[in-house]
Design a protein around this motif. Structure first.
Motif, PDB file in Angstrom:
ATOM      1  N   GLN A  82       0.830  -1.200   0.000  1.00  0.00           N
ATOM      2  CA  GLN A  82       0.000   0.000   0.000  1.00  0.00           C
ATOM      3  C   GLN A  82       0.868   1.254   0.000  1.00  0.00           C
ATOM      4  N   ALA A  83       0.533   2.193  -0.851  1.00  0.00           N
ATOM      5  CA  ALA A  83       1.300   3.436  -0.948  1.00  0.00           C
ATOM      6  C   ALA A  83       1.211   4.225   0.354  1.00  0.00           C
ATOM      7  N   ALA A  84       2.260   4.953   0.672  1.00  0.00           N
ATOM      8  CA  ALA A  84       2.284   5.774   1.878  1.00  0.00           C
ATOM      9  C   ALA A  84       1.270   6.908   1.754  1.00  0.00           C
ATOM     10  N   ALA A  85       0.648   7.270   2.871  1.00  0.00           N
ATOM     11  CA  ALA A  85      -0.408   8.282   2.860  1.00  0.00           C
ATOM     12  C   ALA A  85       0.137   9.681   2.581  1.00  0.00           C
ATOM     13  N   TYR A  86       1.221  10.052   3.253  1.00  0.00           N
ATOM     14  CA  TYR A  86       1.758  11.406   3.137  1.00  0.00           C
ATOM     15  C   TYR A  86       3.027  11.419   2.314  1.00  0.00           C
ATOM     16  N   LYS A  87       3.109  12.379   1.416  1.00  0.00           N
ATOM     17  CA  LYS A  87       4.214  12.444   0.464  1.00  0.00           C
ATOM     18  C   LYS A  87       5.184  13.594   0.710  1.00  0.00           C
ATOM     19  N   LYS A  88       4.873  14.467   1.662  1.00  0.00           N
ATOM     20  CA  LYS A  88       5.780  15.579   1.925  1.00  0.00           C
ATOM     21  C   LYS A  88       5.652  16.028   3.372  1.00  0.00           C
ATOM     22  N   LEU A  89       6.572  16.897   3.769  1.00  0.00           N
ATOM     23  CA  LEU A  89       6.582  17.436   5.118  1.00  0.00           C
ATOM     24  C   LEU A  89       6.423  18.951   5.060  1.00  0.00           C
ATOM     25  N   PRO A  90       5.883  19.544   6.120  1.00  0.00           N
ATOM     26  CA  PRO A  90       5.828  21.004   6.179  1.00  0.00           C
ATOM     27  C   PRO A  90       7.210  21.564   6.495  1.00  0.00           C
ATOM     28  N   LEU A  95      10.006  13.131  10.561  1.00  0.00           N
ATOM     29  CA  LEU A  95      10.587  12.048   9.773  1.00  0.00           C
ATOM     30  C   LEU A  95       9.475  11.299   9.046  1.00  0.00           C
ATOM     31  N   ARG A  96       9.596  11.213   7.713  1.00  0.00           N
ATOM     32  CA  ARG A  96       8.569  10.583   6.893  1.00  0.00           C
ATOM     33  C   ARG A  96       9.104   9.301   6.257  1.00  0.00           C
ATOM     34  N   PHE A  97       8.270   8.266   6.221  1.00  0.00           N
ATOM     35  CA  PHE A  97       8.642   6.976   5.657  1.00  0.00           C
ATOM     36  C   PHE A  97       7.788   6.679   4.430  1.00  0.00           C
ATOM     37  N   ASP A  98       8.431   6.279   3.338  1.00  0.00           N
ATOM     38  CA  ASP A  98       7.720   5.842   2.141  1.00  0.00           C
ATOM     39  C   ASP A  98       7.506   4.334   2.195  1.00  0.00           C
ATOM     40  N   SER A  99       6.534   3.854   1.434  1.00  0.00           N
ATOM     41  CA  SER A  99       6.330   2.409   1.305  1.00  0.00           C
ATOM     42  C   SER A  99       7.387   1.839   0.369  1.00  0.00           C
ATOM     43  N   GLN A 119       8.710  -2.038  -1.578  1.00  0.00           N
ATOM     44  CA  GLN A 119       8.493  -3.458  -1.847  1.00  0.00           C
ATOM     45  C   GLN A 119       9.377  -4.329  -0.961  1.00  0.00           C
ATOM     46  N   THR A 120      10.565  -3.850  -0.643  1.00  0.00           N
ATOM     47  CA  THR A 120      11.512  -4.650   0.141  1.00  0.00           C
ATOM     48  C   THR A 120      11.339  -4.472   1.649  1.00  0.00           C
ATOM     49  N   GLN A 121      10.872  -3.291   2.075  1.00  0.00           N
ATOM     50  CA  GLN A 121      10.797  -3.029   3.519  1.00  0.00           C
ATOM     51  C   GLN A 121       9.385  -2.960   4.069  1.00  0.00           C
ATOM     52  N   GLY A 122       8.394  -2.790   3.197  1.00  0.00           N
ATOM     53  CA  GLY A 122       7.026  -2.802   3.676  1.00  0.00           C
ATOM     54  C   GLY A 122       6.339  -1.456   3.573  1.00  0.00           C
ATOM     55  N   GLU A 123       5.191  -1.352   4.228  1.00  0.00           N
ATOM     56  CA  GLU A 123       4.370  -0.155   4.158  1.00  0.00           C
ATOM     57  C   GLU A 123       4.901   0.958   5.042  1.00  0.00           C
ATOM     58  N   GLY A 124       4.743   2.188   4.558  1.00  0.00           N
ATOM     59  CA  GLY A 124       5.300   3.336   5.250  1.00  0.00           C
ATOM     60  C   GLY A 124       4.778   3.528   6.662  1.00  0.00           C
ATOM     61  N   ASP A 125       3.465   3.306   6.872  1.00  0.00           N
ATOM     62  CA  ASP A 125       2.927   3.518   8.212  1.00  0.00           C
ATOM     63  C   ASP A 125       3.465   2.503   9.218  1.00  0.00           C
ATOM     64  N   LYS A 126       3.752   1.288   8.747  1.00  0.00           N
ATOM     65  CA  LYS A 126       4.316   0.274   9.647  1.00  0.00           C
ATOM     66  C   LYS A 126       5.777   0.588   9.976  1.00  0.00           C
ATOM     67  N   LEU A 127       6.507   1.104   8.995  1.00  0.00           N
ATOM     68  CA  LEU A 127       7.880   1.525   9.249  1.00  0.00           C
ATOM     69  C   LEU A 127       7.900   2.684  10.239  1.00  0.00           C
ATOM     70  N   SER A 182      -1.351   8.608  -3.059  1.00  0.00           N
ATOM     71  CA  SER A 182      -1.404   8.329  -4.491  1.00  0.00           C
ATOM     72  C   SER A 182      -0.044   7.975  -5.050  1.00  0.00           C
ATOM     73  N   GLY A 183       0.955   8.006  -4.210  1.00  0.00           N
ATOM     74  CA  GLY A 183       2.299   7.714  -4.702  1.00  0.00           C
ATOM     75  C   GLY A 183       2.499   6.231  -4.890  1.00  0.00           C
ATOM     76  N   THR A 184       3.442   5.857  -5.743  1.00  0.00           N
ATOM     77  CA  THR A 184       3.771   4.455  -5.955  1.00  0.00           C
ATOM     78  C   THR A 184       5.265   4.273  -5.841  1.00  0.00           C
ATOM     79  N   GLY A 185       5.631   3.052  -5.453  1.00  0.00           N
ATOM     80  CA  GLY A 185       7.051   2.750  -5.368  1.00  0.00           C
ATOM     81  C   GLY A 185       7.679   3.403  -4.155  1.00  0.00           C
ATOM     82  N   ALA A 186       9.001   3.290  -4.088  1.00  0.00           N
ATOM     83  CA  ALA A 186       9.729   3.808  -2.945  1.00  0.00           C
ATOM     84  C   ALA A 186      10.635   4.935  -3.378  1.00  0.00           C
ATOM     85  N   SER A 187      10.806   5.871  -2.494  1.00  0.00           N
ATOM     86  CA  SER A 187      11.728   6.966  -2.745  1.00  0.00           C
ATOM     87  C   SER A 187      12.997   6.703  -1.962  1.00  0.00           C
TER      88      SER A 187
END
Length: 295
Positions: free
Chosen positions: A74-82, A141-145, A147-155, A263-268
């Motif tokens: 699942q793609a990470a919910a948040y894509k940027k920081l303030p 600190l923001r985490f992206d989803s 494929q190798t490490q898992g979903e961003g919210d779990k990280l 709406s993001g896909t993949g990992a950054s």
């Protein structure tokens, strides 16, 4: 007739019986061989047909495809920081760092979309009556989803737990207390303790909150220096909790509706982020001797 001659018929009879037994065993074994050969031949024929071969190959291909199929993450919910120095209102800064509301210093970050920090220092110098010192740091600190490490919210949840544990195990901490904080993202914990430093006795507050795939950490400490009365730990904790709620709201606002859908896909490059050296240093910083001498 001699005794030896009398024994010869009996011996021949026994020999004849033994040969008869051996002959029967040979016949039985010989009869069994064709049955075994026929069974083996049938087994071999059943596995060598085109239909059977295709069926076996088909099963193998399906198993291989299933094994190599990449799981959906699942793609990470948040894509940027303030912007970290803008997450707190002027009023909040004036309450927390009254003499340093405009002193915000942003930490260095190689990826501002994934990590950031800002710190403020306040020294209310009352001359011979002593001084009131305050120090505030906000870390994001923001985490992206991945494929190798898992979903961003779990990280982010794993990092959140680690931050809380580190705050609870500071060397030299006295009178440590921890409590959950309501209304600050998906989960939040406030940790407070007393810490003796060379400048004086400090009241330390660390509030860690997670909202979706972002972790917000507020470090806030205060001290009465040169004979000034120490600040109230309860007052400082309430102020730090207010600050973390504002910071969480700023993260949500920076990402639009904050509905938790991404709406993001993949990992950054930040799919497995760790705090930058500057941000990490800022989060655990303590006032320097020179800071307490500012007028």
């Amino acid at each position: 007739m001699s005794e030896g001659t009398m024994h010869q018929p009996a011996q021949r009879d026994r020999s004849d019986q033994q040969r008869a037994k051996r002959l029967r065993r040979v016949l039985v074994c010989t009869a069994a061989v064709p049955v075994m050969l026929i069974a083996a031949g049938c087994s071999s024929d059943s596995g060598s047909g085109d239909g059977a071969g295709k069926e076996t190959a088909g099963l193998g291909a399906t198993t291989s495809a299933d094994a190599t199929a990449a799981p959906t993450v699942q793609a990470a919910a948040y894509k940027k920081l303030p912007e970290p120095c803008a997450v707190l209102s002027k009023k909040t800064l004036t309450d927390l760092v009254p003499k340093g509301a405009k002193s915000g210093k942003e930490g260095t970050s190689s990826d501002v979309a994934s990590r950031g920090s800002c710190s403020w220092t306040s020294l209310d110098n009352n001359g011979v009556k002593g001084s009131q010192f305050r120090w505030l740091n906000v870390s994001l600190l923001r985490f992206d989803s991945s494929q190798t490490q898992g979903e961003g919210d779990k990280l982010a949840a794993a990092y959140y737990a680690k931050q809380v544990q580190e705050a609870q195990s500071v060397t030299g901490a006295k009178n440590a207390k921890s409590a959950p904080v309501a209304g600050a993202g998906d989960e939040a914990t406030a940790v407070r303790y007393d810490l003796k430093k060379k400048e004086g006795a400090f009241k330390q507050q660390t509030v860690v909150a997670r909202v979706e795939n972002v972790v917000v950490t507020i470090d806030y400490n205060g001290a009465g220096l040169a004979g000034e009365k120490a600040p109230s730990a309860d007052t400082l904790t309430k102020a730090a909790e207010k600050a973390v709620k504002e910071a969480v709201a700023a993260v949500t606002s920076a990402n639009g509706t904050g509905s938790g859908t991404g709406s993001g896909t993949g990992a950054s490059p930040s799919s497995s982020p760790s705090p930058s050296k500057s941000a990490s240093k800022g989060a655990s910083a303590s006032p320097s001797p020179s800071a307490t001498k500012k007028s």
